[in-house]
Design a protein around this motif. Sequence first.
Motif, PDB file in Angstrom:
ATOM      1  N   TRP A 188      -4.753   5.441   8.232  1.00 51.02           N
ATOM      2  CA  TRP A 188      -5.698   6.550   9.011  1.00 51.02           C
ATOM      3  C   TRP A 188      -5.620   5.802  10.574  1.00 51.02           C
ATOM      4  O   TRP A 188      -5.445   6.863  11.067  1.00 51.02           O
ATOM      5  N   GLN A 189      -5.408   5.097  10.462  1.00 50.37           N
ATOM      6  CA  GLN A 189      -5.587   4.079  11.729  1.00 50.37           C
ATOM      7  C   GLN A 189      -4.097   4.011  12.555  1.00 50.37           C
ATOM      8  O   GLN A 189      -3.771   4.746  13.477  1.00 50.37           O
ATOM      9  N   ILE A 190      -3.320   3.858  11.739  1.00 56.15           N
ATOM     10  CA  ILE A 190      -1.896   3.450  11.846  1.00 56.15           C
ATOM     11  C   ILE A 190      -1.782   5.173  12.474  1.00 56.15           C
ATOM     12  O   ILE A 190      -0.498   5.347  13.494  1.00 56.15           O
ATOM     13  N   ALA A 191      -1.568   6.082  11.290  1.00 55.85           N
ATOM     14  CA  ALA A 191      -0.795   7.610  12.259  1.00 55.85           C
ATOM     15  C   ALA A 191      -1.696   8.099  13.082  1.00 55.85           C
ATOM     16  O   ALA A 191      -0.951   8.313  14.077  1.00 55.85           O
ATOM     17  N   LEU A 192      -3.154   7.625  13.730  1.00 56.22           N
ATOM     18  CA  LEU A 192      -3.574   8.211  15.148  1.00 56.22           C
ATOM     19  C   LEU A 192      -2.673   7.760  15.664  1.00 56.22           C
ATOM     20  O   LEU A 192      -2.390   7.888  16.584  1.00 56.22           O
ATOM     21  N   LEU A 193      -2.776   5.730  15.556  1.00 58.30           N
ATOM     22  CA  LEU A 193      -1.967   5.117  16.424  1.00 58.30           C
ATOM     23  C   LEU A 193      -0.665   5.896  16.825  1.00 58.30           C
ATOM     24  O   LEU A 193      -0.046   5.710  18.148  1.00 58.30           O
ATOM     25  N   LEU A 230      -3.069  11.804   5.838  1.00 58.36           N
ATOM     26  CA  LEU A 230      -2.651  11.445   6.837  1.00 58.36           C
ATOM     27  C   LEU A 230      -1.440  10.475   7.602  1.00 58.36           C
ATOM     28  O   LEU A 230      -0.747  11.568   8.183  1.00 58.36           O
ATOM     29  N   LEU A 231      -1.165   9.282   6.935  1.00 58.39           N
ATOM     30  CA  LEU A 231      -0.607   9.329   7.342  1.00 58.39           C
ATOM     31  C   LEU A 231       0.880   9.615   6.725  1.00 58.39           C
ATOM     32  O   LEU A 231       2.430   9.920   7.475  1.00 58.39           O
ATOM     33  N   GLN A 232       0.966   9.865   5.935  1.00 58.46           N
ATOM     34  CA  GLN A 232       2.180  11.262   5.212  1.00 58.46           C
ATOM     35  C   GLN A 232       2.677  12.477   5.827  1.00 58.46           C
ATOM     36  O   GLN A 232       3.435  12.339   6.759  1.00 58.46           O
ATOM     37  N   ASP A 233       1.384  13.204   6.462  1.00 53.77           N
ATOM     38  CA  ASP A 233       1.681  14.386   6.889  1.00 53.77           C
ATOM     39  C   ASP A 233       2.203  13.885   8.072  1.00 53.77           C
ATOM     40  O   ASP A 233       3.796  14.227   8.639  1.00 53.77           O
ATOM     41  N   THR A 234       1.739  12.672   9.636  1.00 51.95           N
ATOM     42  CA  THR A 234       2.263  12.439  10.183  1.00 51.95           C
ATOM     43  C   THR A 234       3.575  12.408  10.322  1.00 51.95           C
ATOM     44  O   THR A 234       4.706  12.748  11.014  1.00 51.95           O
ATOM     45  N   ARG A 242       0.504  -1.332  -0.444  1.00 52.35           N
ATOM     46  CA  ARG A 242       0.030   0.165  -0.022  1.00 52.35           C
ATOM     47  C   ARG A 242       1.318   1.516  -0.566  1.00 52.35           C
ATOM     48  O   ARG A 242       0.421   2.053  -0.777  1.00 52.35           O
ATOM     49  N   LEU A 243       2.115   1.288  -0.092  1.00 54.22           N
ATOM     50  CA  LEU A 243       2.987   2.266   0.347  1.00 54.22           C
ATOM     51  C   LEU A 243       4.257   1.997  -0.600  1.00 54.22           C
ATOM     52  O   LEU A 243       4.474   0.788  -1.019  1.00 54.22           O
ATOM     53  N   ASN A 244       4.524   3.253  -1.107  1.00 52.26           N
ATOM     54  CA  ASN A 244       6.162   3.374  -1.917  1.00 52.26           C
ATOM     55  C   ASN A 244       6.738   3.157  -1.051  1.00 52.26           C
ATOM     56  O   ASN A 244       7.255   3.093   0.372  1.00 52.26           O
ATOM     57  N   GLN A 245       8.025   3.051  -1.649  1.00 53.68           N
ATOM     58  CA  GLN A 245       9.232   2.639  -1.184  1.00 53.68           C
ATOM     59  C   GLN A 245       9.292   3.125   0.274  1.00 53.68           C
ATOM     60  O   GLN A 245       9.780   3.107   1.360  1.00 53.68           O
TER      61      GLN A 245
END
Length: 266
Positions: free
Chosen positions: A118-123, A178-182, A89-92
């Motif tokens: 989004w849940q990984i970001a919040l975690l 959201l994950l990238q910004d985190t 799901r994510l680039n390298q």
Amino acid sequence: MGLFSRLHTLFSRFGSHSYPWPALDITLPGQRHLHLVGSIHMGTPDMAPLPTRLVRKLREADALVVEADISGSDSPFSSHGEEPPLETRLNQKTLEHALKLLRELNIPLENVDNLPLWQIALLLQAHQAQKLGLRPDYGIDYQLIQAASQFQRPVRELEGTGNQLTLLQTLPDAGLGLLQDTLIHWHTNARLLQTMISWWLKSPPAAPDPSLPSTFSNELYDVLMVQRNRQWYDFLHKLPPGRYVVAVGALHLYGESNLPSLLRQR
């Protein structure tokens, strides 16, 4: 309405009082008197108990208004269908950054590998706050909700946890932004958390609109801040006449299209 009543309303709309916590007073048409409080959802032990003047305001209010009533024990973010592994799901670059942070926080990959982005970001954000000494039971809104229960004051929700969950689930690209910004703003967000803590432990911003670092992309800022502020604007204008303590995330009081500016201009 008489002249003096009009003048009183005018000055009230611009917040004529200052407080040793991030807050301001605004009166809306229809005799809706709001004490807007810049909350932090997780706090440190020395942020308790709440300031005596704030507790008095709540005792004298008709109701407490919060983003969501978090007094219940059940988390709406705990159970979701499994997602494909992160490596698909994510680039390298993003994957390596995420894995590095997971190792630093001692979070096993298998604990998050199949969670929504989004849940990984919040975690990650929750772990960061805990490393800074913050705990949910010292959060300002949580303490206000407990005090409202003690004083038998009703709690009204601006959106509720169900709507918050729907918002997160419908973020573009499953919450990738959201994950990238985190990840990108990790250290900036830590400094911002410490700044907001100082607003409660030392003094709130001296300027009405302090310069704060950005930790969101423009698209996410619009979804998570601007659009929600506009929805809350509508909600607050529909309250019955009365006095309300309104606790929202502190960043909603400042920055572009902040809640006080919307309430004052329209």
